[in-house]
Design a protein around this motif. Structure first.
Motif, short mmCIF file in Angstrom:
data_model
loop_
_atom_site.label_atom_id
_atom_site.label_comp_id
_atom_site.label_asym_id
_atom_site.label_seq_id
_atom_site.Cartn_x
_atom_site.Cartn_y
_atom_site.Cartn_z
N THR A 1 1.60 109.01 -6.71
CA THR A 1 0.62 108.33 -7.54
C THR A 1 0.93 108.56 -9.02
O THR A 1 1.77 109.40 -9.38
N GLY A 2 0.26 107.81 -9.89
CA GLY A 2 0.44 108.03 -11.32
C GLY A 2 0.10 109.44 -11.72
O GLY A 2 0.82 110.08 -12.49
N ASN A 3 -1.01 109.96 -11.17
CA ASN A 3 -1.43 111.32 -11.48
C ASN A 3 -0.38 112.33 -11.00
O ASN A 3 -0.04 113.28 -11.73
N GLU A 4 0.16 112.13 -9.81
CA GLU A 4 1.16 113.05 -9.27
C GLU A 4 2.45 113.03 -10.10
O GLU A 4 3.09 114.07 -10.29
N ASN A 5 2.83 111.86 -10.57
CA ASN A 5 4.01 111.77 -11.44
C ASN A 5 3.79 112.56 -12.73
O ASN A 5 4.68 113.30 -13.18
N LEU A 6 2.62 112.41 -13.34
CA LEU A 6 2.33 113.12 -14.58
C LEU A 6 2.25 114.63 -14.34
O LEU A 6 2.74 115.42 -15.15
N ARG A 7 1.65 115.03 -13.21
CA ARG A 7 1.56 116.45 -12.88
C ARG A 7 2.95 117.05 -12.65
O ARG A 7 3.24 118.17 -13.04
N GLN A 8 3.83 116.28 -11.99
CA GLN A 8 5.19 116.74 -11.76
C GLN A 8 5.93 116.94 -13.08
O GLN A 8 6.65 117.92 -13.26
N TYR A 9 5.72 116.02 -14.01
CA TYR A 9 6.34 116.14 -15.33
C TYR A 9 5.84 117.39 -16.04
O TYR A 9 6.61 118.11 -16.68
N GLN A 10 4.53 117.66 -15.92
CA GLN A 10 3.98 118.87 -16.53
C GLN A 10 4.60 120.13 -15.92
O GLN A 10 4.92 121.08 -16.63
N ARG A 11 4.78 120.13 -14.61
CA ARG A 11 5.37 121.30 -13.97
C ARG A 11 6.80 121.53 -14.44
O ARG A 11 7.23 122.67 -14.65
N MET A 12 7.54 120.42 -14.62
CA MET A 12 8.92 120.54 -15.11
C MET A 12 8.96 121.21 -16.48
O MET A 12 9.91 121.93 -16.80
N HIS A 13 7.94 120.96 -17.28
CA HIS A 13 7.91 121.51 -18.64
C HIS A 13 6.97 122.70 -18.75
O HIS A 13 6.60 123.11 -19.86
N LYS A 14 6.56 123.23 -17.59
CA LYS A 14 5.78 124.46 -17.53
C LYS A 14 4.50 124.38 -18.34
O LYS A 14 4.15 125.28 -19.13
N THR A 15 3.78 123.26 -18.17
CA THR A 15 2.47 123.10 -18.78
C THR A 15 1.47 122.75 -17.69
O THR A 15 1.85 122.25 -16.63
N ASP A 16 0.19 123.00 -17.95
CA ASP A 16 -0.82 122.72 -16.93
C ASP A 16 -2.14 122.32 -17.59
O ASP A 16 -3.20 122.79 -17.21
N ASP A 17 -2.03 121.47 -18.59
CA ASP A 17 -3.23 121.04 -19.32
C ASP A 17 -3.76 119.75 -18.70
O ASP A 17 -3.43 118.65 -19.12
N ARG A 18 -4.62 119.89 -17.69
CA ARG A 18 -5.13 118.71 -16.98
C ARG A 18 -6.06 117.88 -17.87
O ARG A 18 -6.13 116.67 -17.72
N LYS A 19 -6.75 118.56 -18.77
CA LYS A 19 -7.63 117.82 -19.68
C LYS A 19 -6.83 116.88 -20.55
O LYS A 19 -7.20 115.71 -20.76
N TRP A 20 -5.69 117.37 -21.09
CA TRP A 20 -4.85 116.52 -21.93
C TRP A 20 -4.23 115.39 -21.11
O TRP A 20 -4.09 114.27 -21.59
N LEU A 21 -3.89 115.65 -19.87
CA LEU A 21 -3.36 114.61 -18.98
C LEU A 21 -4.34 113.45 -18.89
O LEU A 21 -3.96 112.28 -19.00
N LEU A 22 -5.61 113.77 -18.67
CA LEU A 22 -6.63 112.72 -18.56
C LEU A 22 -6.85 112.03 -19.91
O LEU A 22 -7.09 110.82 -19.96
N GLU A 23 -6.73 112.79 -20.99
CA GLU A 23 -6.90 112.20 -22.32
C GLU A 23 -5.82 111.17 -22.61
O GLU A 23 -6.11 110.07 -23.12
N VAL A 24 -4.56 111.52 -22.32
CA VAL A 24 -3.49 110.56 -22.62
C VAL A 24 -3.55 109.37 -21.67
O VAL A 24 -3.23 108.24 -22.07
N ALA A 25 -3.97 109.58 -20.42
CA ALA A 25 -4.14 108.47 -19.49
C ALA A 25 -5.21 107.51 -20.00
O ALA A 25 -5.08 106.28 -19.92
N ASN A 26 -6.28 108.10 -20.55
CA ASN A 26 -7.34 107.30 -21.16
C ASN A 26 -6.84 106.57 -22.38
O ASN A 26 -7.13 105.39 -22.59
N LEU A 27 -6.08 107.29 -23.19
CA LEU A 27 -5.58 106.74 -24.45
C LEU A 27 -4.75 105.49 -24.23
O LEU A 27 -4.89 104.51 -24.96
N VAL A 28 -3.89 105.50 -23.22
CA VAL A 28 -3.02 104.34 -22.98
C VAL A 28 -3.60 103.37 -21.95
O VAL A 28 -2.95 102.40 -21.57
N GLY A 29 -4.82 103.63 -21.50
CA GLY A 29 -5.50 102.69 -20.62
C GLY A 29 -4.98 102.65 -19.20
O GLY A 29 -4.98 101.59 -18.57
#
Length: 313
Positions: A93-121
């Motif tokens: 899913t889109g969420n799983e792709n973004l979460r995988q990218y976060q794991r690759m870069h050793k980040t886990d900011d779920r709030k920011w994930l939702l913010e950027v998803a909101n930002l780009v619609g």
């Protein structure tokens, strides 16, 4: 103004051919820079060197002071990018792709994930598999992914490909927010000159791997003159009125071109100062010339871009 990205006399050679030649420019904090040029001009190659995807043959690029050549990992920590078409795991899913990218870069900011998803619609589609996404949705998801690291520099290669007019407008507004609110430096390439003119603070025009212009929007790209087309019923009389108003040897008179339309009307195209358009139209109407339509032929940036690239061909 703080410099985010500094491209310093960069050259890229492939099999002895210089794809990019002695390219130098900077992107500052909160600045949106448009990178323009025809296909093969070296835009994507330059962007690939900035994000470490292409080797720098000569010169260097620094991101927040870190050299792409000597401190690649530190430089890349400050970059978010979408180069050419964004790629994802289609079965996730889109969420799983973004979460995988976060794991690759050793980040886990779920709030920011939702913010950027909101930002780009794209928040409404996060639970859908990416295989079901349209090209426009993938473009939005790609920008969201590029923002996950909260980069200082955002590099976007043709980000509006596949988007409808509403999507293009939305992306334009998102990027303005990122530059204004987060102080992000943005480098964006596009063939849609009208969109670049609306969003960019500065434009860099490339051709044959070299930079031919680097200037602010409004600094030489719009000196008040526009190319307009009039649909009228008397071309000869219109030319005489223009000569009387501006002079026979004026740039306005010399810029006139005329074509006859099938409906007995004529198109008269001319380059004129925008402030003089009402005066011209009033004069034509006073002498009884019917003006059926007034159209803008090109934007100022488009006019300058075409003149420059044609002159350098």
């Amino acid at each position: 103004m703080e410099t985010i990205c500094s491209v310093q006399c960069v050259t890229r050679k492939i099999k002895g051919k210089e794809i990019a030649q002695n390219v130098s420019f900077e992107v500052s904090k909160g600045e949106i820079v448009g990178l323009l040029g025809p296909n093969g001009a070296g835009k994507t190659t330059t962007m690939k060197m900035i994000v470490g995807l292409s080797e720098i043959s000569v010169g260097d690029i620094k991101i927040m002071g870190y050299s792409i050549k000597d401190d690649l990992s530190k430089a890349l920590n400050n970059i978010g990018a979408v180069i050419e078409e964004p790629t994802f795991y289609p079965y996730l899913t889109g969420n799983e792709n973004l979460r995988q990218y976060q794991r690759m870069h050793k980040t886990d900011d779920r709030k920011w994930l939702l913010e950027v998803a909101n930002l780009v619609g794209i928040e409404y589609a996060l639970k859908q598999r990416v295989a079901t996404y349209s090209m426009g949705m993938k473009q939005r998801l790609g920008i969201a992914q590029a923002l996950l690291k909260k980069p200082k520099l955002l590099v976007l290669d043709e980000p509006t490909n596949g988007l409808d007019p509403v999507g293009i407008r939305d992306i334009r507004e998102y990027l303005k927010q990122l530059a204004d609110n987060l102080g992000m430096g943005i480098l964006i390439s596009s063939h849609q000159l009208s969109e670049i003119e609306k969003i960019a603070d500065r434009v860099i025009i490339m051709q044959d791997g070299r930079i031919f212009a680097d200037q602010q929007i409004g600094d030489g790209t719009n000196d008040g003159f526009s190319r307009i087309i009039l649909h009228i019923d008397d071309a000869e009389h219109t030319s005489k009125i223009v000569a009387e108003l501006f002079g026979v040897n004026s740039s306005v008179s010399k810029s006139i071109t005329v074509e006859r339309l099938p409906n007995q009307l004529y198109t008269v195209a001319l380059t004129i100062n925008e402030n003089q358009i009402p005066k011209l139209l009033t004069s034509l109407c006073i002498v009884g010339i019917s003006v059926f339509r007034v159209l803008s032929l090109r934007t100022p940036l488009e006019e300058q871009y075409l003149n420059l690239t044609n002159s350098k061909s």
